[in-house]
Motif scaffolding. Sequence first.
Motif, PDB file in Angstrom:
ATOM      1  N   TRP A 102      74.580  88.474  91.927  1.00 13.40           N
ATOM      2  CA  TRP A 102      74.782  89.166  93.200  1.00 13.40           C
ATOM      3  C   TRP A 102      74.657  88.222  94.395  1.00 13.40           C
ATOM      4  CZ3 TRP A 102      71.692  94.425  92.826  1.00 13.40           C
ATOM      5  CH2 TRP A 102      72.264  95.197  91.808  1.00 13.40           C
ATOM      6  N   SER A 104      71.922  87.014  95.763  1.00 12.32           N
ATOM      7  CA  SER A 104      70.930  87.589  96.666  1.00 12.32           C
ATOM      8  C   SER A 104      69.518  87.211  96.243  1.00 12.32           C
ATOM      9  CB  SER A 104      71.060  89.117  96.694  1.00 12.32           C
ATOM     10  OG  SER A 104      70.698  89.664  95.443  1.00 12.32           O
ATOM     11  N   SER A 106      65.048  87.711  97.877  1.00  9.81           N
ATOM     12  CA  SER A 106      64.143  88.234  98.900  1.00  9.81           C
ATOM     13  C   SER A 106      63.368  87.086  99.528  1.00  9.81           C
ATOM     14  CB  SER A 106      63.165  89.236  98.277  1.00  9.81           C
ATOM     15  OG  SER A 106      63.848  90.366  97.782  1.00  9.81           O
ATOM     16  N   LEU A 138      73.485  81.674  98.488  1.00  9.85           N
ATOM     17  CA  LEU A 138      73.198  83.092  98.682  1.00  9.85           C
ATOM     18  C   LEU A 138      74.172  83.713  99.669  1.00  9.85           C
ATOM     19  CD1 LEU A 138      69.310  82.839  99.005  1.00  9.85           C
ATOM     20  CD2 LEU A 138      70.601  83.675  97.027  1.00  9.85           C
ATOM     21  N   ASN A 139      74.419  84.996  99.469  1.00  7.80           N
ATOM     22  CA  ASN A 139      75.192  85.774 100.430  1.00  7.80           C
ATOM     23  C   ASN A 139      74.298  86.752 101.176  1.00  7.80           C
ATOM     24  OD1 ASN A 139      77.794  86.753 101.606  1.00  7.80           O
ATOM     25  ND2 ASN A 139      77.117  88.656 100.648  1.00  7.80           N
ATOM     26  N   ARG A 140      73.176  87.143 100.553  1.00  7.98           N
ATOM     27  CA  ARG A 140      72.297  88.160 101.132  1.00  7.98           C
ATOM     28  C   ARG A 140      70.843  87.778 100.871  1.00  7.98           C
ATOM     29  NH1 ARG A 140      71.940  93.958 102.076  1.00  7.98           N
ATOM     30  NH2 ARG A 140      69.999  94.788 101.210  1.00  7.98           N
ATOM     31  N   GLU A 142      67.078  89.507 101.472  1.00  8.30           N
ATOM     32  CA  GLU A 142      66.411  90.757 101.815  1.00  8.30           C
ATOM     33  C   GLU A 142      64.977  90.501 102.252  1.00  8.30           C
ATOM     34  OE1 GLU A 142      66.617  93.248  98.372  1.00  8.30           O
ATOM     35  OE2 GLU A 142      68.798  93.466  98.498  1.00  8.30           O
ATOM     36  N   SER A 184      67.921  93.080 105.924  1.00 11.57           N
ATOM     37  CA  SER A 184      68.691  92.051 105.230  1.00 11.57           C
ATOM     38  C   SER A 184      69.409  91.164 106.236  1.00 11.57           C
ATOM     39  CB  SER A 184      69.717  92.676 104.276  1.00 11.57           C
ATOM     40  OG  SER A 184      70.764  93.288 105.002  1.00 11.57           O
ATOM     41  N   LEU A 186      72.893  88.589 106.100  1.00 11.14           N
ATOM     42  CA  LEU A 186      74.045  88.140 105.327  1.00 11.14           C
ATOM     43  C   LEU A 186      74.474  86.748 105.779  1.00 11.14           C
ATOM     44  CD1 LEU A 186      76.156  91.426 105.315  1.00 11.14           C
ATOM     45  CD2 LEU A 186      74.408  90.686 103.679  1.00 11.14           C
TER      46      LEU A 186
END
Length: 196
Positions: A102, A104, A106, A138-140, A142, A184, A186
């Motif tokens: 994904w 992504s 944290s 990474l794209n995201r 959190e 989040s 992006l």
Amino acid sequence: MTNANAADVPAERFPSLATPRLTLREIAPTDAASLLAIHGDREAMRWFGSDPITSLPEAEQMVQTFASLRKPPVLGIRWAIERNQDRRHIGTCGLFRWNRNWKSCSVGYELARDTWGNGLMTEAVGAALTWGFESMALNRIEAQAHPENAASLKLLQRLGFVEEGRQRQAGFWCGEHHDLVQLSLLRYEYSNGRKQ
């Protein structure tokens, strides 16, 4: 700002980062005492998401837990935050729960209470975010923060995080259930923010 690249993520060499006032480096066994001082401070840990620790063996286990993030399969990275002016270890920050499919993960962080309010965590987390987007592809990213943790929410918003909602009783520490604010950031938002 960084001396690492994507190929270094699972490698043996730990990616140290530098900011004007800080060095983000590997957490070492010698950091256990300072981790105990930070994580044993009930007021400082009020919003951290886990109970304060009470002993040096717990702090030593924390060093091992943070180091284990880099063992295959690599789940993330945690840096010791060292203040350049006196080489003092004042906290940690890092990226965890890495989902490669994904793109992504944290972000998490904590800082010694006597260093709050000086913008140090903005520097540290900013460097970690840059490394995450550039070296982990990474794209995201959190973040979760307690709704009453105004300082953390302000920090995240300053770095460009967008609030997505409230997770009811998503956390449990110090004998109580806690709501958490979900935020989040992006990749394109971070890139655009850095250009401005």
